[in-house]
Write a protein that holds these residues in place. Structure first.
Motif, short mmCIF file in Angstrom:
data_model
loop_
_atom_site.label_atom_id
_atom_site.label_comp_id
_atom_site.label_asym_id
_atom_site.label_seq_id
_atom_site.Cartn_x
_atom_site.Cartn_y
_atom_site.Cartn_z
N ASP A 225 95.50 27.37 53.51
CA ASP A 225 95.50 28.23 54.88
C ASP A 225 95.28 27.37 56.10
O ASP A 225 94.49 26.47 55.97
N TYR B 124 79.09 30.39 62.17
CA TYR B 124 79.10 29.50 63.13
C TYR B 124 78.20 29.71 64.24
O TYR B 124 78.24 29.29 65.43
N GLY C 100 86.49 20.09 52.98
CA GLY C 100 86.73 18.85 54.02
C GLY C 100 86.77 17.36 53.20
O GLY C 100 86.74 16.37 53.77
N1 LIG Z 1 89.86 34.06 61.91
C1 LIG Z 1 90.34 33.43 61.10
O1 LIG Z 1 91.46 33.35 60.30
C2 LIG Z 1 89.21 32.64 59.74
C3 LIG Z 1 88.17 32.52 60.31
C4 LIG Z 1 87.26 31.69 59.35
C5 LIG Z 1 87.97 31.31 58.44
N2 LIG Z 1 89.23 31.01 58.22
C6 LIG Z 1 89.85 30.05 57.10
O2 LIG Z 1 88.89 30.19 55.90
C7 LIG Z 1 88.52 28.77 55.59
C8 LIG Z 1 87.21 28.67 55.07
O3 LIG Z 1 85.92 29.29 56.19
P1 LIG Z 1 84.95 28.09 56.64
O4 LIG Z 1 85.50 26.75 56.02
O5 LIG Z 1 84.56 28.38 57.89
O6 LIG Z 1 83.72 28.44 55.55
P2 LIG Z 1 83.34 28.45 54.07
O7 LIG Z 1 84.32 28.39 53.33
O8 LIG Z 1 82.38 29.56 54.01
O9 LIG Z 1 82.48 27.03 53.80
C9 LIG Z 1 83.18 25.78 54.00
C10 LIG Z 1 81.98 24.73 53.71
O10 LIG Z 1 81.64 24.85 52.45
C11 LIG Z 1 81.57 23.64 51.90
N3 LIG Z 1 81.84 23.51 50.30
C12 LIG Z 1 83.23 23.94 49.96
N4 LIG Z 1 83.39 23.75 48.85
C13 LIG Z 1 82.13 23.45 48.42
C14 LIG Z 1 81.28 23.05 47.23
N5 LIG Z 1 82.43 23.25 45.96
N6 LIG Z 1 80.20 22.54 47.14
C15 LIG Z 1 79.50 22.64 48.20
N7 LIG Z 1 79.88 22.76 49.42
C16 LIG Z 1 81.30 23.24 49.38
C17 LIG Z 1 82.50 22.78 52.68
O11 LIG Z 1 81.85 21.44 52.82
P3 LIG Z 1 82.71 20.07 53.18
O12 LIG Z 1 83.49 20.37 54.61
O13 LIG Z 1 81.76 18.92 53.32
O14 LIG Z 1 83.76 19.97 52.07
C18 LIG Z 1 82.52 23.52 54.01
O15 LIG Z 1 81.11 23.07 54.92
C19 LIG Z 1 88.70 28.26 56.86
O16 LIG Z 1 88.95 26.65 56.82
C20 LIG Z 1 89.95 28.74 57.31
O17 LIG Z 1 91.14 28.31 56.85
C21 LIG Z 1 89.84 32.11 59.02
#
Ligand SMILES: NC(=O)c1ccc[n+]([C@@H]2O[C@H](COP(=O)([O-])OP(=O)(O)OC[C@H]3O[C@@H](n4cnc5c(N)ncnc54)[C@H](OP(=O)(O)O)[C@@H]3O)[C@@H](O)[C@H]2O)c1
Length: 310
Positions: free
Chosen positions: A57, A227, A274
């Motif tokens: 995504d 956030y 990340g």
């Molecule tokens: N409006 C929209 O369309 C919208 C809004 C929000 C999100 N999104 C999509 O959804 C995705 C996910 O959202 P998000 O990244 O904000 O939040 P999230 O998935 O809830 O959290 C991501 C965080 O979790 C950590 N993480 C991932 N896998 C892990 C693991 N196995 N163990 C420990 N930590 C882990 C990552 O760390 P590291 O960075 O260190 O890997 C990152 O800091 C976004 O990248 C985006 O593609 C879309």
């Protein structure tokens, strides 16, 4: 739908997804000294294309376009594997905020150019906060642009991706969208998207549930939820949840991920990654056995507080 064997077709689309999709909102950040993506981003993009998760995504505006650029560089060099798909989103013009039919076309053209892909299986309208729903649906509005792209076979399905549930609901009931992406609103500490997910299921709209870790706090990193700074109530609830998880010898983030995966109305859960090692870690988390008897004990902790109001 088997949450571990994984493959399923996302309702409303012909896109094959695994239960977990990977998100790239920070891919390409921080930029290199000349403003281009730094080398580590390329290693992550390569790992995503070779990894176990079918859908990657991204969006036109993630990392000011560098997320798409990094993915596109890897796609041009290594090819897009047959079991992978990149889903992106159209964004408002970064200067004027315009998000009408013409901007949708331009955003699409920028994305396919960066990604090196002539066809997109799903294209979402992303965070349409600079326009009213009525404007988006009116002639010349963003929805017209998306519909034209779908009618011309340039995209397979059109989606709406945003936060506030009332806004998402208004778009979902318009009948214009095949799929939706909600975020931070169906997690261990926020359930306000539950009705939206049910509504989508009733209408055959596929659901991506993004940010199951609330941006990281439910996976142990940072002190923000969705956030925004997490309040004391949320931090206290999390401490109780961690204590419960310790007693059950379960990682809290395995529970947070499964909470989303076990919802039958969610086609795929998007987790932000990340670094390359996250991919194997996520596979392990996904496979962590969680006894059914754990969930009532978690529920007994009471309604979790959220920092969101919309
Ligand atoms: N409006 C929209 O369309 C919208 C809004 C929000 C999100 N999104 C999509 O959804 C995705 C996910 O959202 P998000 O990244 O904000 O939040 P999230 O998935 O809830 O959290 C991501 C965080 O979790 C950590 N993480 C991932 N896998 C892990 C693991 N196995 N163990 C420990 N930590 C882990 C990552 O760390 P590291 O960075 O260190 O890997 C990152 O800091 C976004 O990248 C985006 O593609 C879309």
């Amino acid at each position: 739908m088997d949450e571990l064997t994984d493959e399923r077709v996302v309702p409303g689309t012909s896109l094959r997804a695994t239960a977990v999709s990977v998100g790239t909102s920070f891919l390409g950040n921080p930029p290199g000294p000349d403003g281009s993506p730094a080398a580590a981003a390329d290693a992550l993009a390569r790992a995503l294309l070779a990894g176990p998760f079918a859908v990657i995504d991204t969006s036109n505006n993630y990392a000011e376009g560098r997320s798409e650029t990094v993915l596109g560089t890897a796609v041009r060099r290594d090819g897009l594997p047959a079991d992978k798909a990149i889903v992106t989103k159209v964004d408002a013009d970064p200067e004027s905020g315009a998000l009408d039919r013409d901007r949708v076309w331009r955003s699409f053209e920028e994305s396919v150019e960066r990604l090196g892909l002539p066809y997109l299986p799903v294209l979402h309208l992303h965070d349409p906060y600079t326009i009213e729903v009525a404007d988006a649906l009116a002639p010349g509005g963003a929805v017209q642009g998306l519909t034209e792209l779908r009618d011309q076979g340039l995209v397979g399905a059109v989606g709406i991706a945003a936060g506030p549930v009332s806004l998402m609901r208004a778009y979902a009931v318009s009948g214009a969208f095949d799929v939706l992406l909600t975020h931070n609103r169906y997690t261990l500490v926020d359930r306000r998207a539950e009705e939206l997910i049910d509504l989508a299921a009733d209408r055959g709209i596929g659901v991506f549930n993004a940010a199951p870790f609330g941006g990281g706090i439910l996976a142990g990193s940072g002190d923000t939820y969705a956030y925004r700074t997490a309040g004391p109530d949320l931090l206290a609830w999390l401490e109780r949840a961690r204590e419960l998880c310790r007693r059950w010898e379960l990682p809290l983030h395995a529970v947070a991920l499964r909470h989303s995966l076990r919802h039958p109305g969610i086609a795929s859960t998007i987790v932000g990654v990340g670094r390359p090692e996250r991919l194997d870690q996520l596979r392990e988390l996904q496979a962590t056995p969680i006894p059914e008897s754990f969930w009532p004990e978690l529920a007994a902790l009471g309604t979790p507080p959220s920092t969101l109001e919309d």
